[in-house]
Design a protein around this motif. Structure first.
Motif, mmCIF file in Angstrom:
data_model
loop_
_atom_site.group_PDB
_atom_site.id
_atom_site.type_symbol
_atom_site.label_atom_id
_atom_site.label_comp_id
_atom_site.label_asym_id
_atom_site.label_seq_id
_atom_site.Cartn_x
_atom_site.Cartn_y
_atom_site.Cartn_z
ATOM 1 N N TYR A 1 0.846 -1.201 0.000
ATOM 2 C CA TYR A 1 0.000 0.000 0.000
ATOM 3 C C TYR A 1 0.876 1.245 0.000
ATOM 4 C CZ TYR A 1 1.059 0.092 5.054
ATOM 5 O OH TYR A 1 1.696 0.114 6.276
ATOM 6 N N THR A 2 0.306 2.362 -0.418
ATOM 7 C CA THR A 2 0.986 3.648 -0.323
ATOM 8 C C THR A 2 0.587 4.329 0.975
ATOM 9 O OG1 THR A 2 -0.771 4.803 -1.537
ATOM 10 C CG2 THR A 2 1.103 3.953 -2.821
ATOM 11 N N ALA A 3 1.424 5.266 1.414
ATOM 12 C CA ALA A 3 1.146 6.007 2.653
ATOM 13 C C ALA A 3 1.910 7.323 2.624
ATOM 14 C CB ALA A 3 1.547 5.176 3.876
ATOM 15 N N VAL A 4 1.507 8.242 3.503
ATOM 16 C CA VAL A 4 2.172 9.543 3.629
ATOM 17 C C VAL A 4 2.547 9.749 5.101
ATOM 18 C CG1 VAL A 4 2.117 11.970 2.928
ATOM 19 C CG2 VAL A 4 0.612 10.327 1.801
ATOM 20 N N PRO A 5 3.534 9.011 5.595
ATOM 21 C CA PRO A 5 3.892 9.091 7.008
ATOM 22 C C PRO A 5 4.778 10.294 7.323
ATOM 23 C CG PRO A 5 5.316 7.535 5.902
ATOM 24 C CD PRO A 5 4.329 8.010 4.866
ATOM 25 N N ASP A 6 5.048 10.469 8.614
ATOM 26 C CA ASP A 6 6.017 11.464 9.034
ATOM 27 C C ASP A 6 7.399 11.119 8.471
ATOM 28 O OD1 ASP A 6 4.008 12.647 10.444
ATOM 29 O OD2 ASP A 6 4.890 12.352 12.426
ATOM 30 N N ALA A 7 8.228 12.145 8.330
ATOM 31 C CA ALA A 7 9.573 11.929 7.794
ATOM 32 C C ALA A 7 10.376 10.979 8.664
ATOM 33 C CB ALA A 7 10.293 13.264 7.649
ATOM 34 N N THR A 8 10.206 11.066 9.974
ATOM 35 C CA THR A 8 10.861 10.144 10.907
ATOM 36 C C THR A 8 9.808 9.613 11.872
ATOM 37 O OG1 THR A 8 11.421 11.938 12.447
ATOM 38 C CG2 THR A 8 13.053 11.382 10.757
ATOM 39 N N ASP A 9 10.116 8.493 12.524
ATOM 40 C CA ASP A 9 9.074 7.803 13.283
ATOM 41 C C ASP A 9 9.237 7.874 14.799
ATOM 42 O OD1 ASP A 9 11.190 6.124 13.750
ATOM 43 O OD2 ASP A 9 10.239 4.324 12.950
ATOM 44 N N GLU A 10 9.974 8.851 15.314
ATOM 45 C CA GLU A 10 10.112 8.882 16.772
ATOM 46 C C GLU A 10 8.790 9.179 17.481
ATOM 47 O OE1 GLU A 10 11.915 13.056 15.702
ATOM 48 O OE2 GLU A 10 11.884 11.058 14.810
ATOM 49 N N GLN A 11 7.845 9.810 16.779
ATOM 50 C CA GLN A 11 6.516 10.036 17.339
ATOM 51 C C GLN A 11 5.495 9.040 16.779
ATOM 52 O OE1 GLN A 11 5.820 12.290 19.749
ATOM 53 N NE2 GLN A 11 8.002 12.765 19.811
ATOM 54 N N GLY A 12 5.955 8.043 16.035
ATOM 55 C CA GLY A 12 5.060 7.072 15.429
ATOM 56 C C GLY A 12 5.032 7.216 13.924
ATOM 57 N N ILE A 13 4.222 6.380 13.265
ATOM 58 C CA ILE A 13 4.197 6.333 11.805
ATOM 59 C C ILE A 13 3.323 7.434 11.211
ATOM 60 C CG2 ILE A 13 3.550 4.932 9.811
ATOM 61 C CD1 ILE A 13 4.276 2.453 11.452
ATOM 62 N N TRP A 14 2.081 7.564 11.658
ATOM 63 C CA TRP A 14 1.150 8.567 11.130
ATOM 64 C C TRP A 14 1.035 8.427 9.604
ATOM 65 C CZ3 TRP A 14 -1.313 11.687 14.756
ATOM 66 C CH2 TRP A 14 -0.766 11.654 16.048
ATOM 67 N N GLY A 15 0.565 7.258 9.152
ATOM 68 C CA GLY A 15 0.523 6.953 7.722
ATOM 69 C C GLY A 15 -0.445 7.779 6.917
ATOM 70 N N GLU A 16 -1.528 8.243 7.498
ATOM 71 C CA GLU A 16 -2.438 9.277 7.014
ATOM 72 C C GLU A 16 -3.305 8.901 5.819
ATOM 73 O OE1 GLU A 16 -3.157 11.869 8.769
ATOM 74 O OE2 GLU A 16 -1.602 11.421 10.234
ATOM 75 N N ALA A 17 -2.743 8.573 4.661
ATOM 76 C CA ALA A 17 -3.584 8.342 3.482
ATOM 77 C C ALA A 17 -2.862 7.425 2.514
ATOM 78 C CB ALA A 17 -3.932 9.661 2.797
ATOM 79 N N GLY A 18 -3.628 6.550 1.844
ATOM 80 C CA GLY A 18 -2.998 5.670 0.878
ATOM 81 C C GLY A 18 -3.995 4.770 0.173
ATOM 82 N N VAL A 19 -3.458 3.944 -0.735
ATOM 83 C CA VAL A 19 -4.249 3.003 -1.528
ATOM 84 C C VAL A 19 -3.542 1.656 -1.498
ATOM 85 C CG1 VAL A 19 -5.345 2.577 -3.760
ATOM 86 C CG2 VAL A 19 -4.770 4.920 -3.102
ATOM 87 N N ASN A 20 -4.307 0.562 -1.352
ATOM 88 C CA ASN A 20 -3.678 -0.756 -1.377
ATOM 89 C C ASN A 20 -3.849 -1.433 -2.733
ATOM 90 O OD1 ASN A 20 -6.204 -2.093 -1.465
ATOM 91 N ND2 ASN A 20 -6.233 -2.500 0.738
ATOM 92 N N VAL A 21 -3.327 -2.637 -2.877
ATOM 93 C CA VAL A 21 -3.321 -3.302 -4.187
ATOM 94 C C VAL A 21 -4.722 -3.675 -4.662
ATOM 95 C CG1 VAL A 21 -0.991 -4.217 -3.884
ATOM 96 C CG2 VAL A 21 -2.958 -5.598 -3.173
ATOM 97 N N TYR A 22 -5.702 -3.669 -3.765
ATOM 98 C CA TYR A 22 -7.084 -3.940 -4.148
ATOM 99 C C TYR A 22 -7.824 -2.671 -4.555
ATOM 100 C CZ TYR A 22 -6.127 -8.385 -1.809
ATOM 101 O OH TYR A 22 -5.583 -9.593 -1.424
ATOM 102 N N ASN A 23 -7.103 -1.565 -4.701
ATOM 103 C CA ASN A 23 -7.717 -0.266 -5.005
ATOM 104 C C ASN A 23 -8.716 0.141 -3.931
ATOM 105 O OD1 ASN A 23 -6.212 0.124 -7.274
ATOM 106 N ND2 ASN A 23 -7.848 -0.378 -8.729
ATOM 107 N N VAL A 24 -8.377 -0.143 -2.702
ATOM 108 C CA VAL A 24 -9.115 0.394 -1.560
ATOM 109 C C VAL A 24 -8.287 1.537 -0.986
ATOM 110 C CG1 VAL A 24 -10.135 -0.083 0.698
ATOM 111 C CG2 VAL A 24 -10.120 -1.854 -1.067
#
Length: 475
Positions: A73-96
């Motif tokens: 899947y795609t995602a738009v996380p924080d540049a670094t993960d010391e505060q966590g991932i925060w993936g925010e938005a994306g699409v997976n291979v099933y087009n969900v």
């Protein structure tokens, strides 16, 4: 430089059903706004091998063992993960597609009956623990609903799911309760950090899902003050903060899409509808305009000459704390293997532009992926952040240049999508994925070059007029 996601209740969402959009796509869009002006973001593709199996949150200490077979899947996380991932938005291979979260409000009576869970799940976690495991928008609602019931949440959120046919919007209530509504195909929604869903039809499972004990919970704690089951009135808030921080954003967006519906309503109205119908088909440009808006052509625009932002009564949608805007378009008229486009913009929306990336890829362009916390003029986030800083202090001097850049880059984006559709139409499998990655790289290279040129233009235009400038010709 440590960036904490404090006061992270600042996003704005627009949802557009397939019969309301200009091309029959389902479109979901959300600004991610942080509690600070600078919170660097990146755009990545997450491979199954890189997906955690034993997930551990950084902020809440929530943990969970994830299913064994995630998908890419795609995602738009924080540049670094010391505060966590925060993936925010994306699409997976099933087009969900998924966007998480629109932070919302819950009233004290609800929080007394079902308190928030300190070690529960939240925005930091939701995309990562959901998107790789769902095959439809409805499955996304079902998975998150079960997670909420089992683990609880430490915050109130709106969570968005879409596939090529449906858009679902889930809102939490208290620590463990929730309801989700399917957005009608001919409708749009603007969600501005407050509970939005209104009348719930418990006899309509095609359009509503909810926690199994929701009705009993409301009855047991005497939460419903009217004859109807209006989720917003039962679980939401109606405070001074809502009137100045939240409601005006929905008012301005609805004023843009169908002004006749809000002509007699104040920007502070608590009666703005959740499900809305525009007086025309909604385009990507419409969505970008609203999510970049700051009450243009009203008395509330902080950039009106003579106005000072601190004196403005209402919080704008487009402002300095925008970090990224993801507009996810799922198209029904091309093969599913390249139907999903993740339109992306970084930093403050009044001065940035959407760039289209095909989502069925194994990797993303370096200038969008390799963001660090150090300023880097070769990186898409940082170039846009620098532009937003200049634009805020020289708005009327530079907006003509910015608007020309935005129009040109959006036009380029539409041409790229049409061109790539034709070029990859006969491809499949790894060959298709490779072609889409190559195309995304070319798109990113062009966008970054145009954005750096804009930065150069703005720096040259504004530098001569800075405080302390001295011109010898005057003496």
């Amino acid at each position: 430089m440590i960036m904490k996601h404090t006061n992270h209740s600042t996003c704005t969402t627009i949802l557009v059903g397939k019969d309301a959009s200009y091309d029959g796509s389902t479109i979901i869009a959300r600004n991610e706004d942080a509690g600070v002006a600078v919170n660097p973001k990146k755009f990545i593709a997450v491979q199954p091998a890189d997906q955690p199996r034993d997930y551990q949150a950084k902020l809440s200490k929530f943990s969970i063992k994830l299913p064994a077979h995630p998908v890419r899947y795609t995602a738009v996380p924080d540049a670094t993960d010391e505060q966590g991932i925060w993936g925010e938005a994306g699409v997976n291979v099933y087009n969900v597609a998924m966007s998480a979260t629109e932070t919302i409000t819950t009233n004290p009576r609800v929080l007394g009956a079902d308190p928030l869970v300190k070690k529960g799940l939240g925005e930091e976690d939701l995309l990562t623990i959901t998107l790789p495991y769902i095959k439809s928008a409805r499955q996304g609602v079902e998975r998150v609903g079960k997670l909420l019931e089992k683990y609880g949440t430490y915050e109130s959120n709106g969570i968005i799911f879409s596939d090529v046919n449906e858009i679902w919007y889930l809102e939490t209530a208290g620590g463990h309760h929730w309801v989700a509504e399917r957005i009608p195909d001919n409708a749009y929604v603007i969600a501005p950090n407050q509970t939005g869903i209104q009348e719930v039809d418990f006899a309509d499972p095609d359009h509503f899902m909810y926690a199994p004990d929701l009705k009993a919970f409301v009855d047991r704690h005497h939460l419903n003050l009217s004859a109807n089951f209006n989720f917003r009135k039962i679980f939401g808030s109606d405070t001074q903060l809502d009137h100045h921080y939240n409601s005006p954003r929905a008012w301005y967006g609805q004023r843009y899409f169908n002004p006749e519906a809000v002509r007699d309503l104040s920007p502070m109205s608590a009666e703005l509808p959740f499900i809305c119908h525009a007086n025309r088909k909604i385009t990507l440009e419409d969505i970008k305009f609203v999510l970049s808006s700051h009450y243009q052509d009203t008395p509330y625009d902080p950039f009106t000459p003579g106005n000072e932002a601190k004196k403005m009564p209402f919080r704008p949608i487009g402002f300095n704390r925008n970090q990224e805007l993801s507009v996810i378009q799922l198209r029904p008229y091309v093969p599913s293997e390249f139907a999903a486009i993740h339109w992306l913009a970084f930093a403050a929306n009044p001065s940035n532009a959407l760039v289209p990336f095909f989502a069925n890829v194994n990797d993303t362009p370096d200038c969008y992926k390799d963001t660090t916390k150090l300023v880097d003029s070769q990186n898409a986030y940082w170039v846009n952040r620098l532009i937003s800083l200049i634009a805020a202090d020289h708005y009327h001097d530079v907006m003509a240049d910015i608007e020309a850049y935005q129009d040109q880059l959006m036009g380029y984006g539409h041409r790229r999508v049409a061109h790539i559709d034709k070029r990859v139409g006969g491809l499949s499998g790894d060959q298709l994925i490779s072609a889409l990655m190559t195309a995304n790289q070319k798109t990113a290279t062009h966008a970054l070059k145009a954005t750096r040129q804009l930065l150069t233009t703005l720096l040259a235009k504004t530098s001569n007029g800075v405080r302390g400038a001295f011109d010898r010709t005057n003496y």
